[in-house]
Design an enzyme around this catalytic site. Structure first.
Site, PDB file in Angstrom:
ATOM      1  N   HIS A 119       1.777   4.430  -3.115  1.00  0.00           N
ATOM      2  CA  HIS A 119       1.746   5.784  -3.480  1.00  0.00           C
ATOM      3  C   HIS A 119       2.748   6.336  -3.755  1.00  0.00           C
ATOM      4  O   HIS A 119       2.816   7.199  -4.746  1.00  0.00           O
ATOM      5  CB  HIS A 119       1.558   6.262  -1.930  1.00  0.00           C
ATOM      6  CG  HIS A 119       0.630   6.195  -0.959  1.00  0.00           C
ATOM      7  ND1 HIS A 119      -0.483   6.805  -1.603  1.00  0.00           N
ATOM      8  CD2 HIS A 119       0.129   5.509  -0.217  1.00  0.00           C
ATOM      9  CE1 HIS A 119      -1.675   6.348  -0.685  1.00  0.00           C
ATOM     10  NE2 HIS A 119      -1.207   5.663   0.355  1.00  0.00           N
ATOM     11  N   HIS A 142       0.916  -1.281   0.175  1.00  0.00           N
ATOM     12  CA  HIS A 142      -0.052  -0.012  -0.078  1.00  0.00           C
ATOM     13  C   HIS A 142       0.755   1.344   0.040  1.00  0.00           C
ATOM     14  O   HIS A 142       0.771   2.240  -1.049  1.00  0.00           O
ATOM     15  CB  HIS A 142      -1.142   0.194   1.169  1.00  0.00           C
ATOM     16  CG  HIS A 142      -1.877   1.231   1.437  1.00  0.00           C
ATOM     17  ND1 HIS A 142      -2.999   1.436   0.870  1.00  0.00           N
ATOM     18  CD2 HIS A 142      -1.518   2.363   1.970  1.00  0.00           C
ATOM     19  CE1 HIS A 142      -3.633   2.435   0.985  1.00  0.00           C
ATOM     20  NE2 HIS A 142      -2.453   3.336   1.479  1.00  0.00           N
ATOM     21  N   GLU A 143       1.950   1.196   0.881  1.00  0.00           N
ATOM     22  CA  GLU A 143       2.706   2.658   0.924  1.00  0.00           C
ATOM     23  C   GLU A 143       3.452   2.725  -0.316  1.00  0.00           C
ATOM     24  O   GLU A 143       3.576   4.034  -0.842  1.00  0.00           O
ATOM     25  CB  GLU A 143       3.755   2.260   2.085  1.00  0.00           C
ATOM     26  CG  GLU A 143       2.938   2.207   3.605  1.00  0.00           C
ATOM     27  CD  GLU A 143       2.110   3.447   3.916  1.00  0.00           C
ATOM     28  OE1 GLU A 143       2.787   4.417   3.513  1.00  0.00           O
ATOM     29  OE2 GLU A 143       1.064   3.218   4.156  1.00  0.00           O
TER      30      GLU A 143
END
Length: 369
Positions: free
Chosen positions: A286, A282-283
């Site tokens: 970005h 998820h990180e």
């Protein structure tokens, strides 16, 4: 009461009530007793109940502290707290042979007194949040000694970094003439880039211990994830977040081709390898979708426009006199402009939050694309 002060107070309370309304809606969500169908088979009912109880406590505490802060700020404006603190600072430096003309000295004294006031008045709330709410829900791992040590370190860093930063800002604004906003903006861009390098290598280690993640299944899985999306991973650390909290987290930092990933030891202890990789996916999503760069550019544009607009208001005498000042200190102009004139931006912030949520929902897709 003059029109400017009345308008500032009215809008401040309008924003407070609007944000209170949003918190009330969130509170209703925390009070729900049904089990979300989307979470069936993912988390246990017990976890959902605990999460809602924690969220409800945080929501209640946030309402209390927010109300206190709003009332406090109202009284500060009505009773002339800011000019009192400024002219007290002038009096203090005059005892050492300086006058109000030495604005940098007065400004640093003013900032120090404001920091002391803030720390004393709000210390009780911080202690309650850490040693009551966080403790109640099993998250707090801090001792009073560690809490105090962190506070002292933070104060020292504020003085060491904040003092020179204020001095440079005041100097650039006074020296730069009508185009000072360009020099101030360039300086802040350079300062932020330097801090991106200094914070993780010099400042963060003052509070936490960072160690390389040992070789093994987890490290191999993370390196494979980074390689699959072209993430330029150079170092992989574990931080002792468990010294302070049971909360878990993971993040990355670094410039250009030198990226580093940091995992909280609590995350490693609470999650399986696949779950840790999912959090990082998820990180890193970005990064893959350039959210970090986009937010950085938007932030710099906002900073440039804000200081340009400040240049239009810096000599507006009515703004200073409305809040009880007989002089026009630069730092006071900055505070009044960004808190009063730019106050409506707080409402726009909720729109930006919606945009950020959209980006967060897209990030996982990018990491597996």
């Amino acid at each position: 009461m003059n029109t400017i002060l009345l308008s500032a107070l009215s809008f401040s309370w309008l924003v407070f009530l609007f944000e209170g309304y949003l918190d009330l809606r969130q509170r209703k969500t925390f009070k729900k007793s049904d089990f979300p169908k989307e979470l069936e088979g993912v988390v246990t009912i017990e976890s959902v109940v605990k999460s809602r109880a924690y969220g409800l406590d945080k929501n209640t505490f946030g309402f209390i502290t927010g109300t206190f802060g709003q009332v406090e700020n109202t009284f500060i404006l009505l009773l002339g707290g800011m000019p009192f603190l400024w002219y007290t600072s002038v009096d203090i430096v005059s005892r050492f042979g300086y006058s109000e003309a030495n604005e940098i000295m007065v400004t640093c004294t003013f900032a120090l007194l404001a920091m002391i006031y803030e720390m004393v008045v709000h210390l009780g709330f911080e202690l309650y949040s850490t040693f009551v709410i966080e403790q109640r829900h099993g998250f707090n791992k801090q001792t009073l000694a560690l809490f105090a040590a962190d506070k002292l370190k933070a104060i020292g860093l504020s003085i060491v970094i904040g003092g020179p930063l204020l001095a440079v800002l005041i100097t650039l604004i006074q020296w730069g003439g009508p185009h000072f906003y360009i020099y101030v903006w360039l300086f802040l861009v350079a300062f932020q880039l330097v801090m991106l390098l200094v914070y993780p290598t010099l400042i963060a280690p003052l509070f936490n211990k960072f160690e390389p993640l040992p070789d093994g299944e987890l490290r191999s899985a993370i390196e494979a994830l980074a390689k699959s999306i072209g993430f330029p991973l150079t170092k992989l650390f574990v931080v002792d977040g468990s010294r302070r909290s049971g909360h878990s987290n993971a993040y990355f930092f670094g410039l250009w081709k030198w990226k580093r990933i940091v995992l909280y030891d609590t995350l490693i202890g609470q999650a399986s390898v696949s779950e840790v990789v999912a959090v990082l996916a998820h990180e890193l999503g970005h990064w893959k979708m350039n959210h970090t760069v986009k937010h950085l550019l938007i932030g710099q544009l906002h900073s440039f426009v804000s200081f340009y607009l400040f240049g239009l208001f810096i000599s507006w005498t009515a703004l200073y006199t409305a809040f009880g000042f007989s002089s026009q200190p630069t730092i006071i102009g900055l505070i009044l402009f960004f808190t009063i004139v730019m106050g409506p931006g707080r409402l726009l912030g909720h729109t930006r939050n919606k945009s950020n949520q959209t980006g967060s929902s897209n990030a996982p897709r990018a990491s597996v694309a």
